[in-house]
Design an enzyme around this catalytic site. Structure first.
Site, mmCIF file in Angstrom:
data_model
loop_
_atom_site.group_PDB
_atom_site.id
_atom_site.type_symbol
_atom_site.label_atom_id
_atom_site.label_comp_id
_atom_site.label_asym_id
_atom_site.label_seq_id
_atom_site.Cartn_x
_atom_site.Cartn_y
_atom_site.Cartn_z
ATOM 1 N N HIS A 1 3.503 3.022 3.392
ATOM 2 C CA HIS A 1 3.907 1.828 2.634
ATOM 3 C C HIS A 1 3.285 0.595 3.297
ATOM 4 O O HIS A 1 3.140 0.557 4.523
ATOM 5 C CB HIS A 1 5.443 1.730 2.626
ATOM 6 C CG HIS A 1 5.964 0.700 1.678
ATOM 7 N ND1 HIS A 1 5.914 -0.648 1.951
ATOM 8 C CD2 HIS A 1 6.507 0.816 0.445
ATOM 9 C CE1 HIS A 1 6.422 -1.314 0.921
ATOM 10 N NE2 HIS A 1 6.793 -0.448 -0.011
ATOM 11 N N GLU B 1 0.601 0.559 -4.926
ATOM 12 C CA GLU B 1 1.439 -0.630 -4.752
ATOM 13 C C GLU B 1 0.566 -1.782 -4.268
ATOM 14 O O GLU B 1 0.340 -1.932 -3.059
ATOM 15 C CB GLU B 1 2.536 -0.364 -3.710
ATOM 16 C CG GLU B 1 3.532 0.681 -4.122
ATOM 17 C CD GLU B 1 4.918 0.422 -3.519
ATOM 18 O OE1 GLU B 1 5.877 0.421 -4.293
ATOM 19 O OE2 GLU B 1 5.023 0.202 -2.306
HETATM 20 P P1 13P Z 1 9.609 -4.450 -5.309
HETATM 21 O O1 13P Z 1 9.997 -3.537 -6.439
HETATM 22 O O2 13P Z 1 10.776 -5.171 -4.702
HETATM 23 O O3 13P Z 1 8.469 -5.319 -5.678
HETATM 24 O O4 13P Z 1 9.091 -3.487 -4.113
HETATM 25 C C1 13P Z 1 8.142 -2.526 -4.397
HETATM 26 C C2 13P Z 1 8.032 -1.615 -3.234
HETATM 27 O O5 13P Z 1 7.555 -1.979 -2.189
HETATM 28 C C3 13P Z 1 8.543 -0.248 -3.415
HETATM 29 O O6 13P Z 1 8.134 0.580 -2.387
#
Ligand code: 13P
Length: 276
Positions: free
Chosen positions: A111, A189
């Site tokens: 992440h 992401e």
């Molecule tokens: P948000 O949904 O708060 O933007 O976060 C996304 C995230 O990092 C999920 O792993």
């Protein structure tokens, strides 16, 4: 794995470090109770569960035991937010993948918040290898930091990041074909979309999914999207990608909005509504 079996989207609730373990148990209970009230009897997809909760490390055991003990028929999954790059042994403070067996079925790895805290391609590759060796599904997060660049420039950057991590996993004994067999999931992401209320566009997420699948030469890898997903936009990721088999998204990784049990279930509902 046949992508034809993966139409049931996977929603992963990443609670990050927002809650105490007691609060995590209470929210998991609320989610399960609302699901029961709404007659959502099982979150079991054909080969991936529809809903998994990723609590903090200290919340994993109480949340998993609550869900197994009291709501087993719902089949809500539990995911870890990270695991160690080391195997079992003298590693003070590490959460090794084998210790997650029986508690979590999958583990988020790489992440951007972990990368910012020191994760490298090498440590991510080793984490993936340990997770897979323990029988956990690795959920490899990738993402670009360059919102201003055209998607044509961002896709190769994200694919290269994916390639570096999977090369390191291969060096640790887990080449791509074995990882696919272990259920590798990729989560796109973009950094600028996380917690910003500015999600990527479904078209861009689809372009990344297509790029990753092209890079793995037809291996059927589930690709999730994460970054400012909420109940209001949950359906769009599937509406706008459904026509493009190679770019189709297989689910969502949800941060902030997943902290609200009702909103999380709205996201699950929106993502699983019948295709028009
Ligand atoms: P948000 O949904 O708060 O933007 O976060 C996304 C995230 O990092 C999920 O792993």
């Amino acid at each position: 794995m046949n992508r034809g079996n993966m139409r049931q989207p996977l929603i992963i609730a990443n609670w990050k470090a927002n809650l105490s373990p007691g609060e995590e148990v209470e929210r998991a209970r609320s989610i399960a109770q609302i699901a029961v009230e709404r007659g959502l009897s099982a979150f079991n997809g054909i080969d991936i569960p529809t809903l998994a909760i990723a609590p903090s490390a200290v919340g994993l055991v109480p949340v998993a035991s609550l869900l197994q003990r009291e709501f087993g028929s719902l089949a809500i999954g539990v995911a870890a937010q990270d695991c160690s790059a080391e195997g079992i042994g003298a590693h003070t403070g590490e959460l090794v993948a084998t210790n997650l067996v029986g508690i979590a079925a999958s583990v988020i790895i790489g992440h951007s918040e972990r990368r910012a805290a020191g994760d490298t391609d090498n440590s991510i590759g080793r984490k993936i290898a340990h997770a897979a060796a323990a029988g956990l599904r690795p959920i490899l997060c990738v993402g670009d930091a360059t919102q201003s660049a055209a998607i044509e420039a961002r896709v190769p950057m994200v694919v290269a990041q994916f390639g570096r991590a999977t090369m390191q996993a291969a060096a640790a004994g887990w080449p791509l074909d074995r990882l696919v067999g272990a259920g590798l999931i990729v989560a796109y992401e973009p950094l600028w979309a996380i917690g910003s209320h500015t999600p990527a566009t479904p078209m861009d997420a689809m372009a990344v999914a297509r790029g990753i699948r092209a890079a793995v030469h037809g291996h059927a890898i589930p690709v999730l999207y994460g970054g400012s997903v909420d109940a209001g936009n949950a359906a769009t990721w599937f509406d706008e990608t459904r026509a493009e088999a190679d770019g189709a998204l297989n689910g969502l990784l949800v941060g902030g909005a997943s902290l609200d049990p009702r909103e999380l279930l709205e996201i699950v509902g929106a993502a699983t509504m019948p295709r028009r």
